[in-house]
Design an enzyme around this catalytic site. Structure first.
Site, short mmCIF file in Angstrom:
data_model
loop_
_atom_site.label_atom_id
_atom_site.label_comp_id
_atom_site.label_asym_id
_atom_site.label_seq_id
_atom_site.Cartn_x
_atom_site.Cartn_y
_atom_site.Cartn_z
CG ASN A 9 -0.11 -27.81 96.42
OD1 ASN A 9 0.13 -26.98 97.30
ND2 ASN A 9 -0.18 -29.11 96.66
CD1 TRP A 10 2.09 -21.96 94.03
CD2 TRP A 10 2.59 -20.15 95.23
NE1 TRP A 10 1.86 -20.86 93.24
CE2 TRP A 10 2.15 -19.74 93.95
CE3 TRP A 10 2.95 -19.16 96.15
CZ2 TRP A 10 2.06 -18.40 93.57
CZ3 TRP A 10 2.86 -17.83 95.77
CH2 TRP A 10 2.43 -17.45 94.50
CE LYS A 11 3.16 -30.36 96.53
NZ LYS A 11 3.70 -31.69 96.28
CG HIS A 97 -1.66 -32.74 98.77
ND1 HIS A 97 -0.53 -33.45 99.09
CD2 HIS A 97 -1.48 -32.29 97.51
CE1 HIS A 97 0.31 -33.41 98.06
NE2 HIS A 97 -0.24 -32.71 97.09
CD GLU A 99 3.06 -33.12 99.60
OE1 GLU A 99 2.78 -31.92 99.83
OE2 GLU A 99 3.60 -33.48 98.53
CD GLU A 169 -2.12 -34.07 93.46
OE1 GLU A 169 -1.55 -33.24 92.75
OE2 GLU A 169 -2.05 -34.05 94.70
N GLY A 175 6.07 -35.13 92.94
CA GLY A 175 7.41 -34.62 93.24
C GLY A 175 8.53 -35.58 92.89
CB SER A 214 5.90 -35.60 87.89
OG SER A 214 6.51 -35.95 89.13
N GLY A 235 2.52 -29.02 91.36
CA GLY A 235 3.38 -28.62 92.48
C GLY A 235 4.61 -27.89 91.97
N GLY A 236 5.71 -28.62 91.84
CA GLY A 236 7.01 -28.04 91.48
C GLY A 236 6.98 -27.05 90.33
P1 PGA Z 1 4.29 -32.13 91.74
O1 PGA Z 1 3.20 -32.01 92.92
O2 PGA Z 1 3.72 -31.42 90.54
O3 PGA Z 1 5.52 -31.43 92.28
O4 PGA Z 1 4.52 -33.57 91.48
C1 PGA Z 1 1.83 -32.16 92.65
C2 PGA Z 1 1.03 -32.03 93.93
O5 PGA Z 1 1.45 -32.50 94.99
O6 PGA Z 1 -0.08 -31.43 93.92
#
Ligand code: PGA
Length: 257
Positions: A9-11, A97, A99, A169, A175, A214, A235-236
């Site tokens: 997930n590149w956001k 998600h 967010e 999640e 993050g 994470s 994500g990251g």
């Molecule tokens: P993260 O994000 O790996 O940076 O913690 C995961 C996500 O939000 O899907």
């Protein structure tokens, strides 16, 4: 045996140069990894470029996206539809998600509508669920994830989970570098599968349940060696080809027959 799915997930990250570099890097780094579906979800503006690069490289990478609307066309300014996503070859679509639930106030019911509309259009919903730090502290994790899943079951029926993906999640792990322990993640994944099994055991058995929050090359294997953790939503660490490929390789290795 469930085939693992590792999704990046590149956001809200990317540029034309970055997309080219990351996808070319990923194509090379994942070329020899078998036994896992590796999916990338770039920001919407870069899906066209990603589709072209994946085709040019004859890459095994699978294209996904980070959101969808609940209409296919019409007067819905700023939205994008399942039909458009299909037009660019995107198949795995993240919905719910945390967010989006937080910054766009998306409710369980709205997320369930998205789930139904993706299924109607032949796409794969990647349904994100998970509890906040406060809910975790209060021991509410199971009730929160049950509520989020039940919203979809009530709207779409249990069969809608055939071929769909759930990403567990915990919000406090996203993050933050503060990942859930593999034991805690396995416990919640087993709970999620048993919750679905109460409605339909066969649907629960085939359901891919990813862990997200994470995930890094250093901790990936500890998750995947658990029976109910079928992949990861990353994500990251998905923004670096080597890290993301290492996570995909760990999934393939842990789940090989
Ligand atoms: P993260 O994000 O790996 O940076 O913690 C995961 C996500 O939000 O899907």
């Amino acid at each position: 045996m469930r085939r693992p799915v590792v999704m990046g997930n590149w956001k809200l990250n990317g540029s034309k140069a970055m997309v080219t570099e990351l996808l070319n890097g990923l194509n090379t780094a994942t070329a020899d990894i078998d036994g896992v579906d590796v999916v990338v979800a770039p920001p919407a503006l870069y899906i066209d470029q990603a589709e072209r690069l994946i085709k040019e490289n004859a890459s095994k990478l699978i294209l996904g996206a980070q959101n969808t609307d609940v209409n296919n066309s019409g007067a819905f300014t700023g939205d994008m539809s399942p039909e458009m996503l299909k037009d660019f070859g995107a198949t795995h679509i993240i919905i719910g998600h945390s967010e989006r639930r937080e910054y766009h106030e998306e409710s369980d019911e709205f997320v369930a509508k998205k789930f139904a509309f993706l299924k109607e259009n032949g796409l794969i919903p990647v349904l994100c669920i998970g509890e906040s730090d406060a809910q975790n502290e209060a021991g509410e994790t199971e009730s929160v994830v049950s509520r989020q899943i039940d919203a979809v079951i009530n709207h779409c029926g249990i069969e809608a989970f055939n071929g769909a993906i759930i990403a567990y999640e915990p919000i406090w792990a996203i993050g933050t570098g503060k990942a859930a322990t593999a034991d805690d993640a396995q416990r919640i994944h087993a709970f999620i599968r048993s919750h679905v099994a109460k409605h339909d055991a066969a649907v629960a058995e085939q359901l891919i349940i990813q862990y997200g929050g994470s995930v890094k090359p250093e901790n990936a294997q500890s998750y995947f060696q658990n029976p109910d953790i079928d992949g990861a939503l990353v994500g990251g660490a998905s923004l670096k080809a080597d890290s993301f490929a290492a996570i995909a390789a760990a999934a393939a290795e842990a789940k090989k027959a």
